[in-house]
Design an enzyme around this catalytic site. Sequence first.
Site, PDB file in Angstrom:
ATOM      1  N   ARG A   1       0.827  -1.219   0.000  1.00  0.00           N
ATOM      2  CA  ARG A   1       0.000   0.000   0.000  1.00  0.00           C
ATOM      3  C   ARG A   1       0.854   1.259   0.000  1.00  0.00           C
ATOM      4  O   ARG A   1       0.415   2.316  -0.473  1.00  0.00           O
ATOM      5  CB  ARG A   1      -0.974  -0.007   1.193  1.00  0.00           C
ATOM      6  CG  ARG A   1      -2.152  -0.938   0.987  1.00  0.00           C
ATOM      7  CD  ARG A   1      -3.045  -0.954   2.213  1.00  0.00           C
ATOM      8  NE  ARG A   1      -2.343  -1.418   3.390  1.00  0.00           N
ATOM      9  CZ  ARG A   1      -2.168  -2.708   3.713  1.00  0.00           C
ATOM     10  NH1 ARG A   1      -2.675  -3.638   2.956  1.00  0.00           N
ATOM     11  NH2 ARG A   1      -1.487  -3.039   4.782  1.00  0.00           N
TER      12      ARG A   1
ATOM     13  N   GLU B   1       6.047 -10.694  14.254  1.00  0.00           N
ATOM     14  CA  GLU B   1       5.542 -11.218  15.526  1.00  0.00           C
ATOM     15  C   GLU B   1       5.967 -12.683  15.675  1.00  0.00           C
ATOM     16  O   GLU B   1       6.454 -13.107  16.712  1.00  0.00           O
ATOM     17  CB  GLU B   1       4.021 -11.074  15.544  1.00  0.00           C
ATOM     18  CG  GLU B   1       3.416 -11.229  16.904  1.00  0.00           C
ATOM     19  CD  GLU B   1       1.910 -11.066  16.859  1.00  0.00           C
ATOM     20  OE1 GLU B   1       1.368 -10.666  15.808  1.00  0.00           O
ATOM     21  OE2 GLU B   1       1.283 -11.385  17.880  1.00  0.00           O
TER      22      GLU B   1
END
Length: 177
Positions: free
Chosen positions: A65, A102
């Site tokens: 994006r 993560e």
Amino acid sequence: MPSAVTPQEIEQAIRNVPDFPKAGIQFKDITPVLADARLFAGAIELLTEQFRPGSVDAVVGIDARGFIFAAAAATRLQCGFVPVRKKGKLPYRTIEQDYALEYGQATVAMHVDALKPGARVILIDDLLATGGTAAAAAALVKKLGARILEITFLIELKFLNGREKLKGHPVRSVITY
Ligand code: AMP
């Protein structure tokens, strides 16, 4: 002339999608901003307002994006656009940088000849979360010897402290949550 777009107007257009792509994530969907001609142009104004054409050599955009905003920002600043992509997507020789997710790790890449040493660069992405992606992209820019004038985001999730990973660079965001 139409009135200037405010960050508040952009914030109102951003759609919050709970639990996407997985439980617990509040996904900030920027497609309603892109679909509105005035808001999209206003977002580019706000992202580039610190700079004038001639003061920046390249806008570096982050997959995926970030490309949308960075490419439009580059045309406004009349400078080049350089993509930082996920590993394996760029066709020519690349430099790469790993960063922690993560769970596990990811790698971003840039063409070896994408930036000249000393080039004045702005790095743009749609959103700053933990800062790992932008820090890896900034490391690639530095490896090529270019100068980062600013790292700029449309959205910053302040509670994730992403700025910690970008210490030493000017960081600015248009909207914060
Ligand atoms: P980070 O490396 O944690 O700062 O993650 C930033 C990247 O992940 C950006 O390229 C964003 O597009 C994407 N991202 C992370 N969290 C979100 C979120 N809540 N909504 C939309 N995009 C996100």
